[in-house]
Structures are given as C-alpha cells and as structure tokens.
Design a protein around this motif. Structure first.
Motif, mmCIF file in Angstrom:
data_model
loop_
_atom_site.group_PDB
_atom_site.id
_atom_site.type_symbol
_atom_site.label_atom_id
_atom_site.label_comp_id
_atom_site.label_asym_id
_atom_site.label_seq_id
_atom_site.Cartn_x
_atom_site.Cartn_y
_atom_site.Cartn_z
ATOM 1 N N ARG A 112 39.658 42.716 35.443
ATOM 2 C CA ARG A 112 39.419 43.555 36.716
ATOM 3 C C ARG A 112 38.578 42.576 37.503
ATOM 4 O O ARG A 112 39.041 42.140 38.669
ATOM 5 C CB ARG A 112 38.280 44.812 36.294
ATOM 6 N N LYS A 113 37.560 41.927 37.289
ATOM 7 C CA LYS A 113 36.605 40.835 38.188
ATOM 8 C C LYS A 113 36.174 39.767 37.061
ATOM 9 O O LYS A 113 36.057 39.999 35.733
ATOM 10 C CB LYS A 113 35.666 41.370 38.838
ATOM 11 N N VAL A 114 36.069 38.579 37.588
ATOM 12 C CA VAL A 114 35.542 37.492 36.805
ATOM 13 C C VAL A 114 34.439 36.841 37.391
ATOM 14 O O VAL A 114 34.292 36.826 38.719
ATOM 15 C CB VAL A 114 36.657 36.560 36.769
ATOM 16 N N VAL A 115 33.517 36.354 36.600
ATOM 17 C CA VAL A 115 32.086 35.610 36.762
ATOM 18 C C VAL A 115 32.119 34.468 35.816
ATOM 19 O O VAL A 115 32.184 34.585 34.682
ATOM 20 C CB VAL A 115 30.787 36.189 36.743
ATOM 21 N N ALA A 116 32.439 33.240 36.472
ATOM 22 C CA ALA A 116 32.356 32.115 35.681
ATOM 23 C C ALA A 116 31.263 31.257 36.041
ATOM 24 O O ALA A 116 31.138 30.582 37.149
ATOM 25 C CB ALA A 116 33.794 31.228 36.021
ATOM 26 N N ILE A 117 30.416 31.018 34.876
ATOM 27 C CA ILE A 117 29.182 30.557 35.122
ATOM 28 C C ILE A 117 29.219 28.852 34.413
ATOM 29 O O ILE A 117 29.405 28.674 33.435
ATOM 30 C CB ILE A 117 27.989 31.183 34.646
ATOM 31 N N GLY A 118 28.859 27.986 35.376
ATOM 32 C CA GLY A 118 29.061 26.682 34.742
ATOM 33 C C GLY A 118 30.194 26.019 33.993
ATOM 34 O O GLY A 118 30.148 25.586 33.111
ATOM 35 N N ALA A 119 31.499 26.651 34.659
ATOM 36 C CA ALA A 119 32.509 26.431 34.112
ATOM 37 C C ALA A 119 33.454 25.289 34.496
ATOM 38 O O ALA A 119 33.099 24.509 35.683
ATOM 39 C CB ALA A 119 33.685 27.700 34.224
#
Length: 268
Positions: A112-119
């Motif tokens: 649905r939605k993505v959060v990519a942290i420090g990727a």
C-alpha cells in the motif's frame, strides 16, 4: 509474545500488535524486533503491526547458502500472502528498507505505502559514507558486539553460528543490493525516503533514491545518524504515521510534482 509461520523457504518468527490497517515492520541487518521498541507502541495504536524476523536474524533460523536481499524480499512476499493475507504498508529500516523497496517493485499488489529509512539501492562500497568500515568488521570485533549480543540469546541455530551469519551479512553489504534507477522507477506505492543527516548512507545516495522513485517524499532528520528510529522515535513516528494517513501530497508551489498542463508545469 510471538509465533512461527511456516513459509515456503524458512520458518519465520513474527510478532503482532494493535489493530487497524496492516503495517509490516522490517528491521535492519543483524537486528531483531527489539530495535523497534521505541516505535511499536505508537504504531500499534494506529495500525495492526506485524513484525517478522528475517532468515538468519533473531528467532528465525539461517538457511543454507548466501544471504541475499532478493531471497529476503521473497520471504516477505510469502509472509504478506500467508500471514497478513493481503496488501500492507511496509516500513523498513536499513536492510529492511531495501527489502521493502524490492517487494514494492516485484509485487505492487501487496504494497500500500512504503517508508524506507536509511536504505540504499547499490552495494555498500558505492554508497556508504565510510566504505572502509566493511574491512574493519569481524564477527568477534567491537563493531559488531552490539549485534552479537542481540543474536546469541535467541538464535535457533545457537550462539556458535554467529560467525557464519556475520560473514554472510557483511558479504551481502559488499555485493548488494544491485538495483538501478530504472528498477526503482517501477515502484507504484507512495514512498517516503527517510535518513539521518549524518547517516551511514551518504545523503547524495539517499537523494538519488528519492529522485528515482516516482512521486516519492524525502525526510532528512536533523541531528540523527543511521540509528534515527532509536535517536528520534517520536519524530520518526509522526513522519511515518503522517505519510500513511495522507491521501496525496498537496503543496502551494510544486516543482517536481507539478502535473502536466498546470501553470506550475508551464513555468518550468
């Protein structure tokens, strides 16, 4: 408390918390679900949170052969199909962010939605602020002591398996991921790219990741490192929940997001 899901490639430990829209938290390399401790209560108050521990991490056993981002993404797809039983938001930190991006590319129907942290989307030697750190890492060295202490008490393969896992992860960081900007352009899910302003991954690489994903958003957290979810948990939670809740990005003077035929686009 957690339980195991018998996925096709690996018996996977996971935990759940809260109620609402499904949200899968994907931890970083060498980590366990313990590293989500500062975030999971607030996220669980808004969502149905699923916390799988990937192969060779935490309570989930290692699998023969090298550790790859693609295999972990395939495991995550199986988890979404088997345990979540449908599409979910994906919030990934570090290696978990890489996995989230690959799942979003491969199976848009499940994201649905993505959060990519420090990727990152390229191997460590190409994007780490200090690539030499890979040469300094050894299974028994001080750089990995924190992670070894997370692994040894819970690993089903036993503490003696730690050197094998450490070598696999370091090799994976040296050689992967190997995504291109063309690959990232396939992502359809609304994506928030987040990093600390003093992140392990260079800001130049983070910006390239943000620019490659259609209509992505970018958050650079001040006074933070690669461990931003531990350092600024309240701010990270607000950014994550705000991204998940918003219908669309609306700004007064869009440039990158200006739509064809609008006055803003005509002025560019």
């Amino acid at each position: 408390m957690g339980e195991y899901a018998d996925l096709p490639a690996v018996r996977t430990w996971y935990e759940t918390e809260g109620a609402g829209d499904p949200l899968v938290l994907l931890h970083g390399g060498f980590c366990t679900n313990d590293t989500w401790g500062a975030l999971r209560a607030d996220l669980g108050a808004a969502c149905r949170v699923y916390l799988p521990e990937r192969r060779a991490h935490g309570h989930t056993a290692d699998v023969a052969g090298p550790l790859t981002y693609q295999d972990m993404a395939d495991d995550t797809v199986a988890f979404l199909e088997t345990v979540v039983a449908g599409p979910a938001h994906l919030v990934g930190w570090s290696d978990g962010g890489v996995v989230a991006l690959i799942v979003a590319m491969d199976r848009p129907d499940l994201v649905r939605k993505v959060v990519a942290i420090g990727a990152n989307f390229r191997p460590g030697p190409e994007c780490f602020a200090e690539p030499s750190m890979l040469d300094a890492m050894t299974p028994e060295g001080p750089d990995l002591a924190f992670f070894r202490e997370l692994y040894e008490p819970v690993a089903p393969d036993g503490p003696d398996h730690w050197p094998v896992v450490a070598a696999k992860v370091i090799d994976m960081w040296r050689t992967g991921p190997t995504l291109t900007t063309e690959d990232l352009a396939r992502i359809e899910a609304p994506t928030l790219v987040m990093a600390g302003d003093d992140d392990l991954v260079t800001l130049e690489h983070t910006t390239a990741l943000y620019r490659a994903i259609p209509d992505a958003e970018l958050a650079v957290v001040p006074g933070a490192s690669h461990l931003v979810p531990l350092e600024k948990p309240a701010l990270v939670n607000r950014l994550v929940l705000g991204h998940l809740a918003q219908e669309a990005v609306e700004t007064m003077m869009p440039i990158r997001r200006a739509k064809p035929g609008t006055a803003e686009a005509a002025a560019l």
